[in-house]
Scaffold this active site. Structure first.
Site, PDB file in Angstrom:
ATOM      1  N   SER A 258       0.832  -1.196   0.000  1.00 21.96           N
ATOM      2  CA  SER A 258       0.000   0.000   0.000  1.00 21.96           C
ATOM      3  C   SER A 258       0.876   1.260   0.000  1.00 21.96           C
ATOM      4  O   SER A 258       1.677   1.445  -0.911  1.00 21.96           O
ATOM      5  CB  SER A 258      -0.956  -0.055   1.194  1.00 21.96           C
ATOM      6  OG  SER A 258      -1.982   0.887   1.089  1.00 21.96           O
ATOM      7  N   ASP A 484      -9.082  -4.252  -5.705  1.00 18.38           N
ATOM      8  CA  ASP A 484      -8.522  -3.551  -4.545  1.00 18.38           C
ATOM      9  C   ASP A 484      -9.252  -2.227  -4.348  1.00 18.38           C
ATOM     10  O   ASP A 484      -9.248  -1.381  -5.232  1.00 18.38           O
ATOM     11  CB  ASP A 484      -7.029  -3.299  -4.770  1.00 18.38           C
ATOM     12  CG  ASP A 484      -6.301  -2.843  -3.517  1.00 18.38           C
ATOM     13  OD1 ASP A 484      -6.883  -2.071  -2.731  1.00 18.38           O
ATOM     14  OD2 ASP A 484      -5.134  -3.239  -3.330  1.00 18.38           O
ATOM     15  N   HIS A 512      -7.526  -5.782  -0.473  1.00 19.50           N
ATOM     16  CA  HIS A 512      -6.374  -4.885  -0.547  1.00 19.50           C
ATOM     17  C   HIS A 512      -5.079  -5.673  -0.475  1.00 19.50           C
ATOM     18  O   HIS A 512      -4.841  -6.397   0.494  1.00 19.50           O
ATOM     19  CB  HIS A 512      -6.454  -3.889   0.611  1.00 19.50           C
ATOM     20  CG  HIS A 512      -5.408  -2.830   0.584  1.00 19.50           C
ATOM     21  ND1 HIS A 512      -5.013  -2.184  -0.565  1.00 19.50           N
ATOM     22  CD2 HIS A 512      -4.675  -2.285   1.592  1.00 19.50           C
ATOM     23  CE1 HIS A 512      -4.084  -1.288  -0.282  1.00 19.50           C
ATOM     24  NE2 HIS A 512      -3.851  -1.341   1.022  1.00 19.50           N
TER      25      HIS A 512
END
Length: 542
Positions: A258, A484, A512
């Site tokens: 991320s 995602d 995610h």
């Protein structure tokens, strides 16, 4: 003084901040696509509103203290004391993982003025269990995720072979928890901030947002104003190079999730010659504005909502929604509106479930399809008048403890870093129109993601959106997940295109990030790369 207003609804929080907490919540198991020429997933990349018109100008930006240094700090005598450190590993005082060792490194507060003061960066390590080949530095995302805490879970996310071969290393980036962690609101005020709710789209909501934006900025400046200008990602990337040297590594091997992909690509831009085996999973696109960031997440979470509701309806029994997928979405939106108007009993008379807390809980569930069953159960309870389980999920994702304290400062570190890293459009009329567009096109979460949280921030941004090529660094493995919600797949495509030498792996699934939760295919490719240097086939889809 705060810089120019950046959003009509500054109370909105970018959703990527929950990434680390949700990975822990998930137990570490294990979009109609945007046009190909639109890497942001939010309309024409030059407009942010899909109109094809050129966007208004971005707000003015300053310069990161870590970006334009005259020489490579690793070779500059002015930084020798930092690069000659070693880490004194020892027991951790506040980490549950029994195999985690802790230590610190010292870095300059301002990288362009190494004689003006230092800060300590907290680091952690889980030593290789077999024949060691090096150190693998990890970052859980956020920004604001504690890497030291993340080490309690990393061994469950990587394969036994990776754990055997690498010392798994992470750190709390500057401004986060143990590393000169910023202090803003008290625990009680944080509860109030998280639960603050008004009718969506109302004048009361705008007023509430403005009040909390100013209150948060004032508290952060009062308690941590001396470090706020130096929490940008370029500075954290420089710190990571000191960590590399302190670990005794010539090159940095890295696994970033991320926001950790943004940190990793920034490191590769600053230090391409020291990039080792790099894996960037759930990529952020460094070329987009704060407004495009918000719009991409609003669209991503709308798609994730639709996937969650479709799965719920397929389950039949146990799903609190009825009818078509569109009818189910309207029922969810109506539920949020009802809780906005009348908070639900949670079993704690001091903390009823408000609309803001209910939305936060559902956002957390959307991060991981393994949490969808929990989401169905919690929503069923809440739609029958019991908000306890949704409040539990919201608190877990916010890292709130049972005694009312918070384990980390992630709720504030995310704002501090994002406000430095991502400038937004400096045009109030455009911002009003964009907020209305997001609320209309993405009605489930668009209204709460229509602002950037920086309207009153006391420090101006220090970085303009720009592609990262990192020439000479490759090969870098970029991973994107088609469903995602927090880092839409299009961002991974864009980053892979920008980088001078990169391959893109695609996980066709929901949730995610992918590595550690894809079911095998992504893990096999990444492990072969980390352990043997075998670069995956570009474009491989699992």
């Amino acid at each position: 003084m705060p810089h120019a207003a950046r959003a009509r609804r500054p109370l909105a929080r970018l959703a990527a901040g929950a990434a680390a907490a949700v990975l822990l919540l998930a137990g570490c198991s294990g979009l109609d696509p945007a046009p190909d020429d639109d890497p942001t997933g939010s309309g024409d990349p030059t407009s942010g509103d899909g109109s094809g018109e050129t966007s208004p100008a971005l707000e003015e930006t300053g310069t990161s203290a870590a970006q334009g240094l005259a020489a490579d700090p690793a070779e500059d005598p002015a930084y020798a004391e930092y690069y000659e450190q070693s880490i004194d590993w020892g027991p951790c005082e506040d980490v549950e993982g029994e195999d985690v060792e802790c230590g610190t490194i010292t870095v300059p507060l301002a990288w362009d003025a190494p004689d003006s003061g230092d800060i300590e960066i907290a680091v952690g390590r889980v030593a290789a269990s077999g024949d060691r080949i090096g150190s693998l530095v990890t970052n859980p995302g956020g920004p604001g995720g504690s890497g030291v805490d993340f080490l309690e879970s990393v061994p469950l996310m990587v394969s036994a072979d990776v754990s055997a071969s690498y010392d798994l290393v992470s750190f709390d980036p500057r401004g986060v928890t143990r590393s000169a962690g910023i202090e803003c609101l008290s625990d009680e005020e944080t509860d109030e901030y998280r639960s603050a709710t008004a009718e969506a789209g109302s004048a009361e909501e705008d007023q509430l947002a403005e009040e909390w934006s100013a209150r948060l900025a004032e508290a952060c400046e009062a308690n941590s104003g001396d470090v706020l200008p130096y929490l940008d990602t370029y500075s954290a990337a420089r710190d990571m190079d000191v960590l590399r040297a302190a670990l005794g590594e010539d090159d940095l091997d890295y696994l970033g999730y991320s926001y950790g992909t943004y940190l990793g690509s920034s490191y590769a831009e600053l230090h391409p010659g020291r990039v080792g085996r790099f894996v960037l999973d759930g990529a952020l696109d460094p070329s987009i504005t704060m407004n495009e960031f918000s719009a991409g997440q609003a669209e991503g979470f709308e798609r994730a909502t639709e996937a969650f509701l479709a799965d719920c309806l397929e389950q039949g029994q146990g799903c609190p929604f009825k009818g078509s997928e569109e009818e189910a979405k309207q029922q969810l939106i109506s539920f949020f509106a009802a809780v906005d108007a009348q908070p639900l009993d949670s079993g704690d008379p001091q903390r009823p479930l408000t609309g803001a807390l209910a939305r936060s809980a559902v956002l957390a569930v959307l991060y991981e399809d393994g949490l969808w069953e929990l989401g169905r159960q919690a929503l069923t309870d809440a739609m029958n008048g019991d908000g306890a389980q949704l409040l539990y999920v919201a608190d877990l994702s916010a890292e709130r403890n049972a005694d009312g304290s918070y384990s980390t400062n992630a709720a504030y570190a995310i704002t501090a870093v994002n406000c430095l890293d991502h400038p937004g459009i400096d045009d109030e009329q455009w911002l009003e129109q964009e907020a209305d567009r997001l609320a209309e096109e993405f009605p489930t979460f668009g209204p709460m993601l229509g602002g950037d949280g920086c309207a009153d921030w006391p420090v101006e941004p220090v970085r303009e959106p720009a592609p990262i090529a990192a020439e000479g660094a490759g090969p870098i493995v970029v991973i994107g997940t088609t469903g995602d919600p927090a880092t839409p797949y299009e961002w991974a495509e864009s980053l892979a295109e920008q980088l001078d030498d990169a391959v893109l792996l695609t996980f066709d699934g929901n949730g995610h990030t992918a590595y550690g939760r894809s079911g095998g295919c992504i893990e096999e490719q990444v492990d072969a790369y980390l352990l043997e240097g075998t670069v995956p086939e570009d474009g491989l889809t699992c």
